[in-house]
Scaffold this motif. Structure first.
Motif, mmCIF file in Angstrom:
data_model
loop_
_atom_site.group_PDB
_atom_site.id
_atom_site.type_symbol
_atom_site.label_atom_id
_atom_site.label_comp_id
_atom_site.label_asym_id
_atom_site.label_seq_id
_atom_site.Cartn_x
_atom_site.Cartn_y
_atom_site.Cartn_z
ATOM 1 N N THR A 1 -8.709 3.941 -3.903
ATOM 2 C CA THR A 1 -10.096 3.940 -4.359
ATOM 3 C C THR A 1 -11.041 4.538 -3.329
ATOM 4 O OG1 THR A 1 -10.529 1.769 -3.399
ATOM 5 C CG2 THR A 1 -9.690 1.822 -5.662
ATOM 6 N N GLU B 1 -5.154 1.118 -1.814
ATOM 7 C CA GLU B 1 -3.954 0.847 -2.607
ATOM 8 C C GLU B 1 -3.504 -0.603 -2.463
ATOM 9 O OE1 GLU B 1 -1.357 4.793 -1.820
ATOM 10 O OE2 GLU B 1 -2.562 3.996 -0.191
ATOM 11 N N GLN C 1 -2.951 -1.293 -7.794
ATOM 12 C CA GLN C 1 -4.199 -0.538 -7.699
ATOM 13 C C GLN C 1 -3.933 0.739 -6.918
ATOM 14 O OE1 GLN C 1 -8.165 -2.443 -7.013
ATOM 15 N NE2 GLN C 1 -8.053 -1.445 -5.013
ATOM 16 N N THR C 2 -4.365 1.859 -7.457
ATOM 17 C CA THR C 2 -4.231 3.129 -6.740
ATOM 18 C C THR C 2 -5.398 3.284 -5.773
ATOM 19 O OG1 THR C 2 -5.359 4.257 -8.554
ATOM 20 C CG2 THR C 2 -2.948 4.223 -8.608
ATOM 21 N N MET D 1 0.168 -2.441 -3.609
ATOM 22 C CA MET D 1 1.473 -2.134 -4.186
ATOM 23 C C MET D 1 2.407 -3.328 -4.038
ATOM 24 S SD MET D 1 1.082 1.279 -4.758
ATOM 25 C CE MET D 1 2.668 2.107 -4.745
ATOM 26 N N PRO E 1 2.673 -0.195 -8.663
ATOM 27 C CA PRO E 1 1.292 -0.128 -8.172
ATOM 28 C C PRO E 1 0.396 -1.093 -8.938
ATOM 29 C CG PRO E 1 1.769 1.753 -9.573
ATOM 30 C CD PRO E 1 3.044 0.981 -9.469
ATOM 31 N N SER F 1 -1.168 6.271 1.163
ATOM 32 C CA SER F 1 -2.114 7.361 1.403
ATOM 33 C C SER F 1 -2.874 7.213 2.713
ATOM 34 C CB SER F 1 -3.127 7.442 0.251
ATOM 35 O OG SER F 1 -4.000 6.317 0.271
#
Length: 362
Positions: A66, A45, A63-64, A47, A61, A22
């Motif tokens: 934040t 993120e 952590q997406t 990944m 993933p 992102s």
């Protein structure tokens, strides 16, 4: 330089896979066994990717996004743990095989932008403003807080063999002994600010990139360091080869602004280190790294070029795919793959020609 040269045709790479995150890719790193690639972004993120056949990246993933940057990643020496730190002051540790979050060390007042696992144990060192903390995964405890005092911590690096931790900042480097954290550290004084530090793989040399446009190389047991001058700006990135020349000494690459210099130890003590320049980038060089077991050097820059330098001397190949510039890179442990992160969120993986072969085959 060196001994037997590698065939140039074996060194060129081709695109293997591409994904988009992102935001700006802040770090990429491979697990020690080479089976997993970790990547993080300015969007927060984290990944994991496994790389299969051509054009295949399988994602997990951790952590997406934040909205708060993750800036540093490190696998433990055995590959069991992955640690990440960033803007929110937290250091998070996952089990690399299952993706289970096992620790969340919260330091809300500071931005954690440097962390590294010891090569000899499950000890994780991370920056906390003017301090470094060392967390022990075996006991789940912060075992020591080391106070750098004179400034914020700008870099840290474990000795690859002995239990020493080097920490850099204003007026140089402090080296603590992990055998007794309470002992006063050894001090390598610099009349400026030391930004980046790097041990060679044997631990004989410690290179220091400084804000006063100098590069200093300290040899273990040698009181007088070598000082290299004339850089166009502060020395931003350092990389040692793990291959050595005919003297048994590795090459050292350093980047400053848009230029790269490569340094080789000379047989004549009066000469010390001789350097040569690599010039092709048109914007700041963001990352440099030698391919394992070779003198092939990769350089990534904000100009959108990721360059391969044959024998760290001759431009061999220019890789592209990050229009807004490259931010980071990492070689696979056996040199078969190269990962590069982009300022626009691109993650690209290149490989040697391995058509029909699965990932990790040796």
């Amino acid at each position: 330089m060196g001994n037997q040269k590698t065939n140039k045709s074996e060194q060129t790479l081709e695109i293997h896979g591409k994904e988009m995150l992102s935001d700006y890719v802040t770090a990429v790193t491979w697990s020690p066994d080479g089976k997993t690639l970790a990547v993080c972004s300015a969007g927060g993120e984290v990944m994991l990717a496994t790389v299969g056949t051509i054009n295949e990246l399988s994602w997990q993933p951790l952590q997406t996004a934040t909205g708060k940057s993750i800036d540093c990643l490190s696998f433990s020496s055995g590959g069991q743990f992955l640690a990440a730190g960033g803007q929110d002051g937290r250091v998070q540790i996952w089990r690399a095989d299952s993706g289970q979050l096992i620790a969340n060390l919260d330091n809300q007042r500071v931005w954690v932008d440097k962390l590294a696992w010891s090569p000899n144990s499950n000890q994780l060192a991370f920056s906390m403003g003017r301090c470094v903390q060392v967390w022990n995964a075996d006991d789940d405890v912060v075992e020591v807080t080391l106070n750098f005092d004179s400034s914020s911590v700008l870099d840290l690096a474990w000795h690859p063999v002995l239990k020493y931790l080097a920490v850099s900042g204003y007026q140089g480097v402090k080296v603590w002994s992990g055998e007794d954290w309470d002992e006063d550290p050894d001090i390598l004084s610099v009349p400026s600010v030391t930004g980046v530090i790097a041990w060679d793989t044997s631990g004989q040399y410690l290179a220091c990139g400084n804000m006063d446009n100098t590069l200093i190389v300290n040899e273990w047991g040698n009181i007088e360091p070598w000082v290299m001058q004339g850089f166009p700006g502060k020395v931003r990135e350092l990389a040692w080869s793990d291959k050595t020349n005919s003297l048994g000494v590795p090459l050292l690459a350093a980047s400053s602004s848009q230029g790269i210099s490569v340094w080789e130890r000379d047989a004549d003590e009066r000469v010390g280190w001789e350097g040569w320049a690599l010039e092709v980038h048109e914007n700041v060089v963001s990352a440099i790294a030698f391919q394992p077991t070779t003198f092939l050097l990769a350089s990534a820059a904000a100009d959108g070029k990721l360059c391969l330098w044959y024998e760290a001397e001759q431009l061999l190949q220019v890789l592209e795919g990050a229009e807004g510039g490259f931010s980071c890179l990492a070689w696979h442990p056996d040199g078969q793959f190269l990962a590069g992160g982009g300022c626009g969120g691109e993650l690209l993986v290149w490989s040697k020609s391995m058509r029909g072969k699965g990932f990790g085959r040796r």
